[in-house]
Design an enzyme around this catalytic site. Structure first.
Site, PDB file in Angstrom:
ATOM      1  N   ASP A 106       3.723  -0.552   9.825  1.00 59.20           N
ATOM      2  CA  ASP A 106       4.325  -0.494   8.487  1.00 59.20           C
ATOM      3  C   ASP A 106       3.304  -0.086   7.429  1.00 59.20           C
ATOM      4  O   ASP A 106       3.660   0.344   6.341  1.00 59.20           O
ATOM      5  CB  ASP A 106       4.929  -1.864   8.124  1.00 59.20           C
ATOM      6  CG  ASP A 106       6.215  -2.112   8.902  1.00 59.20           C
ATOM      7  OD1 ASP A 106       6.623  -1.200   9.653  1.00 59.20           O
ATOM      8  OD2 ASP A 106       6.797  -3.203   8.766  1.00 59.20           O
TER       9      ASP A 106
ATOM     10  N   ALA B 180      -3.634  -3.378  16.623  1.00 56.21           N
ATOM     11  CA  ALA B 180      -2.418  -3.138  15.857  1.00 56.21           C
ATOM     12  C   ALA B 180      -1.236  -2.808  16.764  1.00 56.21           C
ATOM     13  O   ALA B 180      -1.400  -2.532  17.948  1.00 56.21           O
ATOM     14  CB  ALA B 180      -2.660  -1.979  14.892  1.00 56.21           C
ATOM     15  N   SER B 181      -0.069  -2.874  16.168  1.00 56.11           N
ATOM     16  CA  SER B 181       1.147  -2.566  16.885  1.00 56.11           C
ATOM     17  C   SER B 181       2.004  -1.673  15.998  1.00 56.11           C
ATOM     18  O   SER B 181       2.053  -1.856  14.791  1.00 56.11           O
ATOM     19  CB  SER B 181       1.898  -3.864  17.193  1.00 56.11           C
ATOM     20  OG  SER B 181       3.206  -3.593  17.628  1.00 56.11           O
TER      21      SER B 181
ATOM     22  N   GLU C 108     -12.400  -7.079  15.206  1.00 56.94           N
ATOM     23  CA  GLU C 108     -12.345  -7.302  13.760  1.00 56.94           C
ATOM     24  C   GLU C 108     -13.692  -7.125  13.066  1.00 56.94           C
ATOM     25  O   GLU C 108     -14.041  -7.878  12.150  1.00 56.94           O
ATOM     26  CB  GLU C 108     -11.756  -8.689  13.461  1.00 56.94           C
ATOM     27  CG  GLU C 108     -10.350  -8.839  14.050  1.00 56.94           C
ATOM     28  CD  GLU C 108      -9.638 -10.113  13.632  1.00 56.94           C
ATOM     29  OE1 GLU C 108     -10.263 -10.940  12.962  1.00 56.94           O
ATOM     30  OE2 GLU C 108      -8.453 -10.242  13.983  1.00 56.94           O
TER      31      GLU C 108
ATOM     32  N   TYR D 229       8.987 -11.531  12.591  1.00 54.34           N
ATOM     33  CA  TYR D 229       8.301 -11.230  11.350  1.00 54.34           C
ATOM     34  C   TYR D 229       8.992 -12.001  10.229  1.00 54.34           C
ATOM     35  O   TYR D 229      10.216 -12.052  10.172  1.00 54.34           O
ATOM     36  CB  TYR D 229       8.420  -9.731  11.097  1.00 54.34           C
ATOM     37  CG  TYR D 229       7.400  -9.172  10.155  1.00 54.34           C
ATOM     38  CD1 TYR D 229       6.222  -8.616  10.639  1.00 54.34           C
ATOM     39  CD2 TYR D 229       7.619  -9.190   8.784  1.00 54.34           C
ATOM     40  CE1 TYR D 229       5.278  -8.101   9.768  1.00 54.34           C
ATOM     41  CE2 TYR D 229       6.673  -8.668   7.917  1.00 54.34           C
ATOM     42  CZ  TYR D 229       5.508  -8.125   8.408  1.00 54.34           C
ATOM     43  OH  TYR D 229       4.582  -7.615   7.560  1.00 54.34           O
TER      44      TYR D 229
ATOM     45  N   PRO E 226     -17.580  -3.163   8.071  1.00 56.58           N
ATOM     46  CA  PRO E 226     -16.856  -1.890   8.087  1.00 56.58           C
ATOM     47  C   PRO E 226     -15.490  -2.038   7.427  1.00 56.58           C
ATOM     48  O   PRO E 226     -14.885  -3.099   7.487  1.00 56.58           O
ATOM     49  CB  PRO E 226     -16.682  -1.591   9.581  1.00 56.58           C
ATOM     50  CG  PRO E 226     -17.436  -2.651  10.314  1.00 56.58           C
ATOM     51  CD  PRO E 226     -17.625  -3.790   9.399  1.00 56.58           C
TER      52      PRO E 226
ATOM     53  N   GLU F 165       0.782   4.327   5.769  1.00 54.57           N
ATOM     54  CA  GLU F 165       0.330   5.132   4.633  1.00 54.57           C
ATOM     55  C   GLU F 165      -1.138   4.903   4.295  1.00 54.57           C
ATOM     56  O   GLU F 165      -1.798   5.767   3.749  1.00 54.57           O
ATOM     57  CB  GLU F 165       1.119   4.746   3.371  1.00 54.57           C
ATOM     58  CG  GLU F 165       2.567   5.024   3.415  1.00 54.57           C
ATOM     59  CD  GLU F 165       3.222   4.350   2.225  1.00 54.57           C
ATOM     60  OE1 GLU F 165       3.426   5.038   1.219  1.00 54.57           O
ATOM     61  OE2 GLU F 165       3.473   3.127   2.291  1.00 54.57           O
TER      62      GLU F 165
END
Lengths: 603, 621
Positions: A238, A253-254, A303, A512, A169, A241
């Site tokens: 981030d 995700a965060s 995943e 990060y 997927p 988009e």
């Protein structure tokens, strides 16, 4: 009181990118084709093209100066991207009966080599490097299928089981873990399931504040649609988009504003996942359930190894009354960390709080557009105040950016509390503008790698989460490790390595990193890159950091899963996989590595 | 003087360092623990801690260093012919000093060691170290204060179970490493070696110094072994006396002033060699898993894991072996070995021309065995003899070993000639590290033996001599392989049908003569143990006083003329007992340092078997 969104107008149905995504998206780089950094060597200036971003059309006078000085880049060393070579794309392993039957239960099906190539990778540095240098992957999907609804997916998975076809997927394709790459040794036909045509919001429930959404919807479309109804999910990674809802769930995700809205696992109420054995879902959409271990927990972060996530019921919130940006500068990174820790101890979390170290601050300054004379003048005054009067060392100071959201009263209270704490740690408020640009630039930074790659500069980002008492040492040690390994790998100049603390939790933080190095003179840049990446990851783990905070395991980090969750823990995951997918139809090889019919003998 | 700084340094003045130590997690926790145990108040303990830090801490000042730098230079100029340094190693050290925190580990033979290192680093524009020094100097009026300003910090010789002291000392050392204020210098041997050989490594300080790495406070630590090779050490005479049992004179400023006579002597050449700088990160790969510690919060004082301990132990040996590999052996050491060889054949007066030939040969042998000898093919016998003064002098065409040297005036006649022999033995010991493996093999191959048997006996002797020389634990077979190959390549050894034969008789007898004094002394000492060692724990005797008894016994046993000095050398005697403890024949109480042997019969059988197989030629037995 259910609002139907079926009847809404054209604007609502606008998509982030069309079905044939390469028409608008780059095939060998980040984002939109019309948006990129252009460097003009004659005038030594850089511009950002297109009209999609606030930065577009502006001149960036400092970018390449920074690139030369802080990244030690050599602009004479040119490594332009190679044009698409259709002959280099691997031949498909076709399964005609599957294709014939699949055509009947999808919106669209394509065997076009370009489509196949577009669906065989994410945005890891090495994936993009390979695309640019015409050494395409050994294995890519053999067919791309675009299902239109949950039932399509159910039928497609049944067909895949029937014909022993592998299903991978795919949503927005922004993975940075190698999750979309096809296992090289896979001999069965591989079908990529492009979920982005499943982008409807089935309903919005203003009473219980939930929305039921198809998983292929892209973040910006979801937010735009909800916004027109006065809501938001508040999930803002981030990659907003281009990344999809299904992808968020599948990778755990965060989002930037998790302090107000939570991470993805806090937002989902109900998930529908189609597995090789049927659909896995809960029969109720309740705020909490005590019914044994939560099955959502193994869907989140699976995943794509267990099934296809088709629909998600999510919490929504009314649009905030007030959103305000803010920023504060600190004399050094450690003081900033102490400040963030204090904020977490006092539980006065703003929607987002981020701390950039000096290297990243310089980076941020470098991509600021050209200023007017008056702006330059006021900047000088400000700089004088900070460095001369307050005695800050411009090569040490760190910038904290803030987003406040909520009612005007809450925001104002939070603001005053935060700046009071900041003052305790030597912080000075640095204005709303600095904070705002900090966040807006995030979307542009992703485009920078493509510019760097034109000059042999390989760059990547990675993240981790770590207890508060180890944040400072971890950042320091990882930076040092990268510098040392770069030298060992024959990198001629000091690499760029910068970091920021992007999330604050009660017990720790998320860090990060950006790193990049000039590959000029390095015999095998990809090998060097992966050695550096591995060393950095191992240093992170040795410093008590997690294998990943939100990027996930995929293939590049699967070696570290077992040591992260113990051999028994991994066996449990393998057992679930084995039970739900005995023929390894969802054979993308993520997370627990390549397993298949031979799985039992391996165990 | 603008040395490069460690990249993650935060500038701190010495008193700020002490304050940070006082405020550290470790110290605050220990204060509360000790408070609960003893009922003392927090303020009371904090002020004690503060006083300890005051006593311990350095007061490094760059200004003072600049002033002292010139003075030290003058002193060295006065007392030495020259000081040579390994510039490539220093360049590397300077490069790394900005990259990672460094530990400097010089060999320790003289009080001059740390002045020398500091001065060399200062001259090469490298950040000078802070030095963990014994408190002996601290009490020297003026000198203590001066050394503090050059970066010395002082540690009590023993603080056993004093938790507060331990915490302060640990934190004080580690904070320098974590923040990289300066390289941290300490002596892996723990104290000055009086014997001319490397001492067995001590692990405590190294463990403390590596904890910041295990704990991921730093990404890497560089370990820099430094070898200081003195042609003649300033304290030579004192060391010989100490080996014979005269206690070390207490360090004092008046003593120092009295000792200004050393300024009138020439101590020859000093070589300063910087060894390979180890990266702890690289060496710990696959051996130390830092993740384990990551589960212990920083607020909790971590304990050292067994895998960390074994890593530290191995590393300590690596450091000493690296120090030895970079040692320069002076021809006067070779001369000592040759003189002792003659003395063992009862020849105290040797014609110079014979010695010149022997020197040529022996230096050649050592060089071929991979030892770094500062030998330029011209035997300046007068110079080498002068370096052995006053126990050796030249008389007409002879070199004479003095049976009654002026430096032994205080001793009774029995010990007088031993003084000369121990003094020469001490110089000979400086080359032992390079030949010890070959010497053991030569000893084993007094007659041809199969490979298997040679290896077994090599291992056995290596075990026996483990306190005397430095052997990397667990590397017996590899060392054996390496050395036999070397001897085969040199044609000193032949192998046929799996039987090794030592073919060069001159080399064999020279090599065995280096080892014999130790082996003979061991066997003699053990004979005494069989008869006189206490049998039960309650009768256990302190090891030091027991060794004194052995010394008296052996001095009576031998009488004149002595052929080797080791029989009355207390360090050798102590090692001979310690190895019995290690091999399980003797029991030693760790805290009281008392020894006893519960089964002398089994022990005696084991020894006679050993003496018979390894030492059939011992005339005394």
């Amino acid at each position: 009181a259910v609002v139907s969104t079926q009847s809404t107008g054209m604007e609502q149905d606008k998509k982030a990118f069309p079905l044939k995504r390469q028409e608008e998206l780059k095939w060998n780089g980040w984002g939109y084709r019309d948006s990129k950094f252009d460097y003009d060597a004659d005038t030594d200036t850089t511009t950002f093209s297109g009209d999609r971003y606030p930065m577009a059309g502006h001149v960036l006078p400092n970018l390449m100066k920074w690139f030369r000085s802080d990244c030690s880049a050599n602009l004479n060393y040119k490594t332009p991207a190679m044009p698409l070579d259709l002959n280099a794309i691997p031949k498909p392993v076709r399964c005609p009966p599957f294709i014939e039957e699949a055509k009947l239960c999808c919106k669209h099906l394509s065997e076009d080599p370009e489509d196949r190539l577009m669906h065989g990778h994410g945005h890891l540095c090495e994936e993009i490097y390979m695309l640019r240098s015409n050494t395409y992957f050994k294995r890519i999907p053999d067919v791309v299928v675009y299902p239109g609804c949950h039932d399509d997916v159910v039928k497609l998975v049944e067909l895949a089981v029937k014909y022993n076809v592998v299903i991978i997927p795919m949503g927005g394709g922004t993975s940075v873990s190698g999750a979309l790459m096809c296992p090289e040794e896979e001999v069965r036909p591989i079908a990529s399931l492009d979920m982005t045509e499943m982008n409807r919001i089935h309903w919005i429930d203003p009473e219980n504040l939930m929305a039921h959404i198809e998983s292929g919807i892209i973040g910006q479309d979801l937010e735009r649609k909800l916004e027109s109804e006065g809501y938001t999910t508040g999930h803002q990674p981030d990659s907003l988009e281009f990344s999809s809802l299904g992808g968020w769930v599948a990778t755990r995700a965060s989002g930037m504003k998790k302090n107000v809205y939570g991470n993805i696992e806090d937002m989902v109420v109900r998930i529908k996942m189609v597995t090789a054995k049927g659909t896995l879902e809960k029969s109720c959409q309740v705020p909490r359930i005590s019914a044994g271990p939560d099955v959502h927990e193994f869907i989140l972060g699976s995943e794509g190894t267990l099934g296809v996530i088709t629909e998600v019921t999510m919490k929504i919130k009314p649009l905030p009354e007030c959103t305000r940006y803010g920023s504060a500068i600190f004399p050094d990174f450690d003081k900033g960390i102490q400040f963030m820790h204090a904020v977490s101890r006092k539980q006065i979390y703003p929607a987002s709080i981020r701390l950039m170290d000096n290297d990243q601050l310089q980076f941020g300054l470098a991509i600021k557009p050209e200023k007017t004379l008056i702006e330059q003048f006021t900047d000088t005054i400000k700089r004088m105040y900070i460095t001369r009067l307050r005695g800050f060392n411009p090569t040490k100071l760190a910038l904290c950016t803030l987003v406040f959201e909520g009612s005007t009263a809450t925001v104002e209270k939070q603001e005053s509390e935060i700046y009071a704490v900041a003052a305790e740690y030597g912080g000075i408020p640095a204005g709303e503008e600095n904070g705002k640009t900090g966040y807006l630039l995030t979307f542009n930074i992703a485009y920078l790698r493509d510019l760097g790659m034109n000059y042999g500069f390989l760059a990547e980002s990675f993240e981790t989460s770590v207890p508060w008492d180890r944040v400072s040492d971890l950042v320091k040690n990882v930076k040092q490790r990268i510098i040392i390994v770069c030298r060992e790998e024959g990198v001629r100049h000091p690499p760029h390595i910068s970091s920021r603390v992007t999330q604050a939790y009660d017990t720790g933080a998320c860090c990060y990193f950006y790193f990049g190095f000039g590959s000029e003179g390095v015999p095998d840049p990809l090998k060097a890159y992966s050695a550096i990446e591995r060393s950095a990851r191992e240093e992170v783990l040795a410093n008590g950091g997690s294998v990943s905070h939100h990027h996930g395991i995929g293939k590049v980090r699967s070696d570290y899963l077992e040591s992260s969750i113990s051999p028994v823990g991994k066996q449990a995951l393998v057992a679930i996989k084995n039970e739900l997918d005995p023929n390894n139809i969802f054979g993308n090889g993520n997370l627990i590595g390549v397993v298949g019919p031979s799985l039992k003998s391996k165990l | 003087y603008r040395p490069p700084k460690y990249r993650n340094i935060r500038y701190r003045v010495p008193c700020a360092i002490r304050e940070e130590v006082l405020q550290s997690n470790r110290v605050r926790r220990v204060i509360s623990v000790v408070g609960k145990e003893t009922g003392r108040t927090r303020e009371d303990l904090t002020s004690e801690a503060s006083a300890i830090l005051e006593e311990m801490g350095h007061e490094f000042s760059e200004t003072i260093l600049r002033c002292i730098g010139g003075l030290i230079r003058k002193v060295f100029k006065q007392i030495t012919t020259r000081v040579t340094v390994h510039t490539a190693g220093l360049e590397e050290l300077r490069r790394l000093s900005s990259q990672k925190p460094l530990l400097l580990m010089p060999t320790h033979r003289s009080y001059l060691d740390f002045l020398l290192v500091t001065w060399v680093l200062y001259s090469f524009d490298i950040k000078t170290p802070v030095i963990a020094a014994g408190q002996d100097f601290m009490f020297m009026r003026g000198v203590g204060a001066l050394l503090r300003r050059c970066g010395a910090f002082f540690i009590r010789r023993s603080f056993g179970k004093d938790k507060l002291y331990w915490a302060l000392f640990t934190e004080y050392t580690q904070t320098h490493i974590i923040n990289g204020d300066a390289p941290v210098e300490f002596f892996i041997e723990g104290t000055r070696s009086r014997t001319g050989k490397s001492l067995q490594p001590k692990f405590g300080m190294l463990t403390i110094a590596l904890e910041p790495y295990f704990d991921a406070r730093v990404a890497d630590i560089g370990i820099c072994p430094i070898t200081l090779s003195y042609e003649k050490t300033v304290e030579e005479n004192l060391h010989v006396r100490e080996m014979m049992g005269t206690p070390k004179p207490k360090e004092s400023t008046t003593g120092l002033i009295k000792a200004r006579a050393i300024l009138d002597n020439n101590y020859g050449t000093i070589h300063v060699n910087v060894g390979q700088i180890f990266s702890v990160y690289e060496m710990a790969q696959g051996k130390v898993d830092r993740k384990v510690r990551a589960l212990v919060p920083r607020a909790v004082i971590p304990s050292v894991h067994p895998h960390e301990r074994s890593f530290v132990n191995k590393l300590a040996y690596r450091v000493i072996l690296e120090q030895q590999a970079n040692a320069v052996v002076f021809p006067c050491s070779v001369l000592s070995a040759l003189l002792l060889y003659r003395v063992s054949n009862k020849q105290w007066q040797i014609p110079s021309h014979e010695l010149e030939v022997d020197m040529q040969w022996a230096c050649g042998l050592l060089i071929s065995l991979g030892c770094c000898v500062s030998w330029d093919n011209s035997a300046d016998l007068a110079h080498h003899t002068a370096m052995l003064a006053p126990v050796v002098f030249q008389e007409e065409d002879n070199v004479v070993v003095d049976k009654n040297p002026p430096s032994a005036d205080h001793l009774n006649s029995v010990f007088k000639q031993c003084h000369s022999l121990i003094s020469l033995g001490r110089r000979r010991n400086e080359l032992m590290h390079a030949v010890v493996h070959a010497a053991i093999i030569a000893k084993v191959l007094m007659r041809p033996k199969t490979r298997e048997r040679t290896l077994m006996e090599y291992q056995q002797l290596r075990d026996i001599l483990q306190y005397e020389f430095i052997f990397m634990p667990g590397r017996g077979e590899a060392d054996f392989q390496c050395t036999t190959q070397q001897l085969l390549d040199l044609g000193l050894l032949t192998v046929s049908a799996d039987v090794y034969k030592f073919v060069d008789m001159d080399t064999r007898s020279f090599l065995t003569s280096l080892l014999d004094p130790f082996l003979i002394t061991y066997i003699d000492s053990w004979q005494f143990c069989i008869s006189y060692m206490p049998r039960t724990a309650q009768h256990g005797q302190n090891i030091k006083s027991f060794c004194n008894r052995v010394q008296t016994y052996l001095s009576i046993l031998y009488c004149e003329p002595y052929t080797h000095g080791e029989s009355v050398n207390l360090t050798v005697l102590e090692n001979s007992i310690l190895v019995l403890v290690k091999l399980g024949h003797v029991v030693m109480d760790k805290t009281k340092k008392t020894v006893y042997c519960c089964d002398p019969l089994a022990f005696s059988n084991a020894i006679s078997l050993f003496a018979f197989t390894i030492y059939p030629l011992s005339a005394k037995l």
